[in-house]
Design an enzyme around this catalytic site. Structure first.
Site: not given
Length: 756
Positions: A36, A82, A127
């Site tokens: 990570r 993931h 967006y």
């Protein structure tokens, strides 16, 4: 039987909770460290970044492709590779797209991807649109050439690359930050061309030192044009140890008498800096500044204007102050911690980083060449079989037409392998033309030449090293650019002393009997005529300048410092001293002192002990004060007196028995703290019973009158009368005239009398 079976099979496993907790925490720690938070030295990416890049490549979002909604990419990443939160995944994607966060962005974003002032002001993923940048090819271009190790994804339904085959050391080019369990990483970005030349130098000179490599890699290179002002020897030490710090400073120029800031340190916000400067202006810490504004736009991403109050302002001194007190100058922690080629996390020096990456690159190139060689050999094998068929085309056609199982017959008659025979049977009729045979022979010659070249390269370390160098140089030429963060030497930033900004005015500080304090402008103030709270009255005053700090002495012998410039005006009733300092419970304030550090004061107790002390020794920033005067048990602290000339002035002390003693003040020692020496003799028994003690003392010049108050009566002793009361230090003194045996105060007259 059933009971026996139940005894043999027990699905519950028992173990101490301490062992289970320890193992679970260690497993979690290793997961955070390896999967990570820390980057891999091979491609310089954390797992989430690697999965985003790979998922985008699988979606066909290369640099030349059309943009796709970012939500599509995030969905693929968290659905296939993931299994974590979409917001965290999208934020990692945004950072890789921000040109002000990444030195060489990996994601090409379209839409609102945040700004320098607020990097987290990006629009939602529904967006924005995105695709990979051209630079991302350095990580992906060799992925299909057998260069990567593949591991199952989280649910085992597909595979993902363990590490991407980076063609350049991306771990240094883009850097990264991360916090794991028990360790962290802060790798700064670097210039691509500098890192490439350092890699080439290390290939040519394997024993090169960190100092040698620093001739090529001068310093980190952030995505900003601010200056790096860290000394070179500190930068070299940082690369040698893998730990250190780096200092960046904004760049500015003079324009029409104003200051124009045109580049900020990495991750500094222009609006935040303006807020910091405005706060200082409101606090009256920057009286030399008149105005500030932000004129940043698309053509000038950073343009902050500071308007000085006049053309006499020293702009260089002002900027050094702002560098010290705002984000115009920032320190960056450097911690070159990463997962090495051995799979273990470790802080590495510059030479180790480049050496290990070159080992990884050499292994990658070998795997790529071997993968290509295997394909070339397989194709040559097929071509050799096809040429055999062309040389015996009639017989081949006959066998195919007449035999029920032509494949084994072809293999037996022409000594072909299974692969070659299958290729012959798969031939289309149009490939039996004469020109096709010529084409196959040409292809076979080309592949044979390529095979020989690859085998030579794999068999020679020097040829392999030369190939790697050529590829690094080609990539540096295609993707490299000039350094952005200039390396310069600058003066050390320093904050302007707050006292130098305060106007120097004459002031009088007044202390009341109840511990209230205030300041009046000028020295011609009659403090006793001021208004006081009910039950309160004047105690003592001191004169000085507004840029000094007043020192207050309490009944325990502790001293406290308070700046004069922000004290309440004498037109008010003042404020309690306890609002600024924290004296011991039950203590009272006995005196006030004001002056520069070399000014002397006389401190003493009514037990008859005292000493001279400088103002500098009385100063303390501690709100709890500083113990200066040791007060004997049962004694009381006397009001301090200023000593202007120890060589000529006299100490006048008066006791409750009506005795007055005068002697040269320089007979008392000058100390920084302590009890002092005896200046007036008081019988021990009477002092213990508090029947007799020193009522007051003062310092008087030989030409000043001495004022003695007893109730409503006032006795003025002139200099010619001093001889009767002069004596040696630590004597009892002579008795005052009848009617002045009950002295309440003693002081030197302010005005100098006429000499007789």
């Amino acid at each position: 039987m059933n009971e026996t079976m139940n005894l043999e099979f027990n699905p519950v496993q028992e173990q101490p909770i301490s062992e289970f907790t320890e193992r679970a925490y260690l497993d979690y720690s290793m997961y955070v460290i390896l999967d990570r938070a820390l980057p891999n030295i091979g491609d310089g990416l954390k797992p989430v970044q690697r999965r985003i890049i790979y998922a985008m490549s699988e979606l066909g979002l290369k640099a030349a492709a059309k943009y796709k909604k970012s939500a599509r990419t995030v969905g693929d990443v968290i659905g296939k590779f993931h299994p974590h939160g979409d917001s965290a995944c999208y934020e990692a994607m945004v950072i890789m797209a921000q040109t002000f966060s990444y030195r060489y962005p990996l994601v090409d974003g379209q839409g609102n991807w945040g700004s320098i002032d607020d990097p987290k002001s990006f629009a939602a993923m529904r967006y924005t649109e995105s695709r990979l940048t051209h630079y991302a090819d350095l990580l992906l271009s060799e992925l299909a050439h057998g260069t990567a190790d593949w591991v199952p994804n989280f649910d085992g339904t597909m595979d993902e690359p363990k590490v991407l085959p980076a063609r350049l050391p991306n771990v240094l080019l883009n850097g990264t930050t991360g916090i794991a369990v028990g360790m962290a990483t802060d790798i700064p970005p670097h210039n691509l061309r500098e890192v490439a030349t350092a890699c080439i130098h290390l290939l040519d000179v394997p024993k090169a030192t960190v100092e040698d490599l620093c001739e090529h890699i001068q310093a980190p290179d952030y995505p900003t044009e601010a200056e790096i002002i860290t000394p070179r020897d500190e930068i070299i030490e940082m690369y040698r140890s893998g730990n250190g710090s780096l200092k960046m400073r904004a760049t500015w120029k003079r324009e029409d008498g104003n200051i124009v800031i045109d580049a900020l340190p990495h991750q500094s916000s222009g609006s935040r800096i303006l807020e910091q400067i405005a706060a200082q202006m409101q606090a009256k810490k920057l009286p030399m500044l008149d105005d500030l504004r932000d004129e940043s736009d698309h053509e000038n991403p950073i343009r902050l204007i500071l308007v000085p109050r006049s053309n006499r302002v020293d702009l260089d001194e002002l900027m050094l102050h702002l560098f010290a007190t705002t984000d115009l100058e920032r320190n960056y922690r450097i911690n070159l911690n990463m997962i090495g080629i051995d799979g273990k996390p470790r802080v590495k020096d510059l030479r180790t980083i480049l050496s290990e990456w070159l080992q990884y690159r050499t292994q990658t190139v070998r795997r790529r060449l071997q993968h290509r060689l295997d394909k070339v050999l397989a194709r040559i094998h097929v071509l050799e079989g096809l040429l055999v068929a062309y040389l015996n085309i009639d017989e081949v056609i006959r066998i195919i037409r007449e035999e029920e199982s032509p494949k084994p017959v072809l293999m037996q008659q022409f000594k072909l392998t299974d692969i070659q025979a299958e290729a012959i049977l798969e031939l289309k009729l149009r490939h039996l033309a004469r020109l096709e045979e010529v084409r196959l022979k040409g292809e076979l010659d080309e592949l044979s030449e390529e095979r020989d070249d690859i085998e030579k390269t794999l068999g020679s370390k020097q040829r392999l090293k030369t190939l790697i160098k050529k590829e690094i140089m080609a990539d540096a030429e295609e993707y490299g650019d000039e350094r952005r963060s200039r390396i310069v030497e600058r003066d050390e930033s320093r904050a302007i002393d707050e006292k130098s900004l305060i106007p120097t005015e004459a002031v009088t500080v007044i202390l009341s009997d109840k511990g209230w304090i205030r300041a009046a402008k000028g020295h011609d103030i009659d403090p006793e005529s001021l208004n006081y709270r009910s039950g309160d009255s004047y105690k003592q005053s001191a004169t000085g300048r507004s840029n000094q700090s007043v020192v207050l002495l309490d009944s325990t012998g502790r001293c406290y410092s308070i700046p004069v410039h922000n004290m309440p005006s004498a037109r008010s009733l003042g404020e309690p001293v306890t609002s600024r300092v924290t004296p011991p419970d039950g203590s009272t304030f006995e005196g006030v002192m004001l002056g520069d550090g070399d000014i002397r004061f006389l401190l003493g107790t009514d037990a008859g002990y005292g000493f001279i002390v400088r103002t500098a020794d009385l100063q303390s920033k501690n709100k709890n004060g500083k113990l200066i005067l040791n007060v004997p048990k049962g004694a009381r602290v006397l009001k301090p007196c200023r000593v202007d000339d120890p060589q000529t002035q006299l100490l006048a002390s008066v006791s409750t028995s009506g005795r007055l003693l005068l002697f040269p003040v320089n007979e008392l020692p000058e100390l920084a703290r302590g009890k002092g020496q005896k200046f007036m003799q008081i019988p021990a028994a009477k002092l213990k019973a508090r029947e007799e003690y020193v009522q007051a003392f003062c310092v008087v010049s030989p030409d000043q009158n001495l004022i003695i108050k007893s109730g409503q009566r006032v006795l003025t002793l002139k200099p010619k009368d001093y001889a009767h009361y002069r004596g040696e230090r630590a004597r009892r003194g002579n008795v005052l005239p009848r009617g002045f045996r009950n002295v309440i105060d003693i002081a030197a007259e302010v005005k100098t009398p006429d000499k007789e």
